[in-house]
Design a protein around this motif. Sequence first.
Motif, mmCIF file in Angstrom:
data_model
loop_
_atom_site.group_PDB
_atom_site.id
_atom_site.type_symbol
_atom_site.label_atom_id
_atom_site.label_comp_id
_atom_site.label_asym_id
_atom_site.label_seq_id
_atom_site.Cartn_x
_atom_site.Cartn_y
_atom_site.Cartn_z
ATOM 1 N N PHE A 48 -1.684 -9.096 -2.986
ATOM 2 C CA PHE A 48 -1.297 -9.540 -2.475
ATOM 3 C C PHE A 48 0.089 -10.750 -2.687
ATOM 4 N N TYR A 49 -0.219 -10.971 -3.978
ATOM 5 C CA TYR A 49 1.254 -11.573 -4.996
ATOM 6 C C TYR A 49 2.405 -10.923 -4.248
ATOM 7 N N GLN A 50 2.006 -8.954 -4.684
ATOM 8 C CA GLN A 50 3.157 -8.594 -4.530
ATOM 9 C C GLN A 50 3.528 -8.202 -3.056
ATOM 10 N N LEU A 51 2.950 -8.559 -2.531
ATOM 11 C CA LEU A 51 3.537 -8.154 -0.468
ATOM 12 C C LEU A 51 4.218 -9.199 -0.453
ATOM 13 N N SER A 72 3.472 -6.904 7.049
ATOM 14 C CA SER A 72 1.928 -7.906 7.929
ATOM 15 C C SER A 72 0.320 -7.216 7.676
ATOM 16 N N THR A 73 0.718 -5.582 8.351
ATOM 17 C CA THR A 73 -0.009 -4.870 8.491
ATOM 18 C C THR A 73 -1.208 -5.047 7.476
ATOM 19 N N GLU A 74 -0.519 -4.947 6.404
ATOM 20 C CA GLU A 74 -1.152 -4.664 4.663
ATOM 21 C C GLU A 74 -2.064 -6.054 4.663
ATOM 22 N N MET A 75 -1.586 -7.069 4.611
ATOM 23 C CA MET A 75 -1.463 -8.231 4.482
ATOM 24 C C MET A 75 -3.504 -8.861 5.343
ATOM 25 N N LEU A 76 -3.261 -8.744 7.342
ATOM 26 C CA LEU A 76 -4.501 -8.393 7.210
ATOM 27 C C LEU A 76 -5.654 -7.446 6.958
ATOM 28 N N ASP A 77 -4.881 -6.514 6.391
ATOM 29 C CA ASP A 77 -6.121 -5.535 6.130
ATOM 30 C C ASP A 77 -7.310 -6.602 4.585
ATOM 31 N N ILE A 78 -5.881 -7.046 3.591
ATOM 32 C CA ILE A 78 -6.354 -7.990 2.488
ATOM 33 C C ILE A 78 -6.775 -9.341 2.586
ATOM 34 N N LYS A 79 -6.547 -9.512 4.195
ATOM 35 C CA LYS A 79 -7.433 -10.808 4.884
ATOM 36 C C LYS A 79 -8.372 -10.702 4.820
ATOM 37 N N GLU A 104 8.951 -25.428 3.221
ATOM 38 C CA GLU A 104 8.176 -26.187 2.641
ATOM 39 C C GLU A 104 6.571 -25.767 2.489
ATOM 40 N N ALA A 105 6.480 -25.762 4.124
ATOM 41 C CA ALA A 105 5.175 -25.079 4.841
ATOM 42 C C ALA A 105 4.491 -24.255 3.803
ATOM 43 N N LEU A 106 5.039 -22.508 4.213
ATOM 44 C CA LEU A 106 4.833 -21.886 3.309
ATOM 45 C C LEU A 106 4.588 -21.848 1.668
ATOM 46 N N SER A 107 5.367 -22.937 1.281
ATOM 47 C CA SER A 107 5.297 -23.062 -0.248
ATOM 48 C C SER A 107 3.496 -23.292 -0.667
ATOM 49 N N GLU A 108 3.552 -24.455 0.149
ATOM 50 C CA GLU A 108 2.170 -25.404 0.328
ATOM 51 C C GLU A 108 0.930 -24.396 0.866
ATOM 52 N N ILE A 109 0.809 -23.807 1.503
ATOM 53 C CA ILE A 109 0.300 -22.658 2.146
ATOM 54 C C ILE A 109 0.042 -20.974 0.963
ATOM 55 N N MET A 110 0.891 -21.009 -0.088
ATOM 56 C CA MET A 110 0.845 -20.146 -0.988
ATOM 57 C C MET A 110 0.356 -21.025 -2.445
ATOM 58 N N GLU A 111 0.764 -22.422 -2.629
ATOM 59 C CA GLU A 111 -0.076 -23.384 -3.586
ATOM 60 C C GLU A 111 -1.668 -23.051 -3.625
ATOM 61 N N ASP A 112 -1.832 -23.481 -1.954
ATOM 62 C CA ASP A 112 -3.600 -23.502 -1.789
ATOM 63 C C ASP A 112 -3.968 -22.128 -2.016
#
Length: 150
Positions: free
Chosen positions: A13-16, A61-68, A133-141
Amino acid sequence: MVPTEFKALIQRFYQLQSERVETYQLFEEGHEAYLRTGPHYDFDHYRQLVHEITQAFCGISTEMLDIKGKLHHDFDRPALSEHIEKLQSKEKQKLELTAKLQLARQRAQDHPEDEGCQEQIQEIKHEIIKNKEALSEIMEDFNYDAEEFD
């Protein structure tokens, strides 16, 4: 103890996300190069770049959805999969804003006398900042919830 597959999934996930950042940098550099070809723009070269960038983002995105899906179903981590869903939505918005900004920059370059172009660029940049900023918050969560199981 956290299963090895879970850790590998989080690492991927972090690599992507890192690949996404690099892809945005390439997109920005390519657009700057495209603007330097004005007023007789090298659109064919830019169109090829956009195609390659689109393919890269689609693959991510495809790989992210797979991880999800795996986080939700295989590891019963619905909070993490929810963060990825929010992230995907904000990343889509960021890409749309980036494209809008690129069009506005070209318009401003083609029509330097139009002050409205500069105003539009500033508005879009402000939206991009709010998006980041919203992306950063999501990543922190995500980081917090992922570490919870470490």
